[in-house]
Design a protein around this motif. Structure first.
Motif, short mmCIF file in Angstrom:
data_model
loop_
_atom_site.label_atom_id
_atom_site.label_comp_id
_atom_site.label_asym_id
_atom_site.label_seq_id
_atom_site.Cartn_x
_atom_site.Cartn_y
_atom_site.Cartn_z
N UNK A 72 32.65 39.37 57.15
CA UNK A 72 31.85 39.39 55.93
C UNK A 72 32.06 38.10 55.14
N UNK A 73 31.43 38.02 53.97
CA UNK A 73 31.50 36.78 53.20
C UNK A 73 32.90 36.44 52.73
N UNK A 74 33.78 37.45 52.71
CA UNK A 74 35.17 37.20 52.33
C UNK A 74 36.06 36.96 53.54
N UNK A 75 35.46 36.89 54.73
CA UNK A 75 36.22 36.58 55.93
C UNK A 75 36.94 37.76 56.55
N UNK A 76 36.49 38.98 56.26
CA UNK A 76 37.17 40.16 56.80
C UNK A 76 36.40 40.72 58.00
N UNK A 77 37.13 41.38 58.85
CA UNK A 77 36.61 41.91 60.11
C UNK A 77 35.40 42.81 59.88
N UNK A 120 44.39 43.28 55.30
CA UNK A 120 44.94 43.19 56.65
C UNK A 120 43.89 42.79 57.67
N UNK A 121 42.62 42.91 57.31
CA UNK A 121 41.53 42.65 58.25
C UNK A 121 40.92 41.26 58.09
N UNK A 122 41.59 40.41 57.34
CA UNK A 122 41.06 39.06 57.15
C UNK A 122 41.21 38.24 58.43
#
Length: 319
Positions: A72-77, A120-122
């Motif tokens: 996503x736009x925040x870099x998460x899975x 944790x999903x970044x």
């Protein structure tokens, strides 16, 4: 028994479990046929081991970028990458450890998934590795006419639990599946317009994207909560192997996209409770609807004529 002794017993009981989890390998994928995939690049599982009776550890590695699944736009899975990994884990564990024969069909009845820790999903500079703790409750016999299983899954990244999912699936042999499909198919209707690759309208921009992976099309100009599902049987992701029905993951992604068009643009999907009611036929129109429910939830439905194919409650939160 003293407190020290109790702690000693607890540590000694957990040590074999932790050793087994630590021994999982991440340098190759499991056989693609055991997760019902045609392409090796679509396999996200790497290993599995039994932890106890009806409890298993499954290794997974996620690509930093995938044709279907993007951070996503925040870099998460990607939420749907998590769902697909859980789906594959259920199929793999039942084939490998319960000896479900290849050729049996997995009919998923429900999939619930909740993200508890986004940080944790970044996604960083290397692919993320994960361990799935899978507990199975099963009824019936794997080689019988019907085998039911419920999977409770916790996903851990770097040892931190961050996602919980529950999946219900029915496993049946090919002959039973064929009979089920014959009984469940609606009568032929020559007047029904196909949901073919010909789009009734341009694809909307969803979460900054407007490409072949955008599945929704505007149904009517004055209805902003109803869309037509664009089903392309040649899509290399959702139809990476032939299917006689609309894949469940395609319906889930359509729900996610409908949620993005309904919720604020800067929201991300945090929780999805989905139930699958009926098979979606490939050549009949499918309608996706979104409605605001209690507690900030979105109620999402997929219908084909008078039949409900799937429905879900989704929670979108500020990204």
């Amino acid at each position: 028994m003293t407190v020290t002794a109790l702690q000693s017993v607890s540590v000694s009981e957990s040590a074999p479990v932790e050793r087994t989890r630590a021994d999982l390998t991440f340098d190759r994928t499991v056989p693609r046929q055991l997760v019902h995939r045609a392409s090796v690049t679509e396999v996200f599982l790497t290993d599995a081991a039994a932890l106890a009776t009806d409890r298993f550890a499954v290794g997974a590695q996620w690509p930093r970028y995938h044709a279907l699944y993007h951070p996503d736009e925040s870099g998460r899975c990607d939420f749907m990458l998590l769902a697909e990994t859980v789906r594959q884990a259920g199929i793999y564990v039942l084939h490998r450890f319960y000896e479900v024969p290849l050729g049996h069909h997995f009919v998923f009845k429900s999939l619930d998934l909740h993200i508890g820790d986004f940080t944790a999903l970044r996604v960083g500079g290397v692919p993320l590795g994960a361990v799935l703790d899978v507990a199975i409750t099963a009824t019936g016999k794997p080689r019988s006419g019907r085998f039911d299983a419920r999977l409770d899954v916790t996903i851990e990244v770097d040892g931190k639990p961050c996602v919980h999912s529950t999946v219900s699936v029915v496993v049946i042999p090919g002959r039973s599946y064929d009979a089920l499909r014959r009984r469940g198919r609606p009568a032929p209707d020559d007047s029904a317009a196909p949901s073919s690759p010909v789009a009734p309208s341009p694809a909307p921009v969803i979460a900054g994207r407007q490409d072949a992976n955008v599945l929704l099309r505007t149904a009517t100009d004055d209805d902003t909560s109803t869309w037509r599902l664009h089903v392309d049987p040649e899509h290399p992701g959702y139809f990476e192997h032939p299917s006689d029905h609309v894949p469940g993951m395609m319906l889930l992604e359509a729900f996610r996209q409908a949620g993005h068009l309904t919720a604020a643009s800067d929201c991300v999907l945090a929780s999805l409770n989905a139930e699958f009611r009926s098979f979606g036929e490939l050549c009949r129109p499918i309608v996706i609807r979104s409605a605001t429910g209690p507690g900030g939830l979105l109620r999402l439905t997929a219908t084909q004529g008078e039949r409900t194919l799937a429905e879900a409650d989704a929670l979108f939160v500020k990204g």
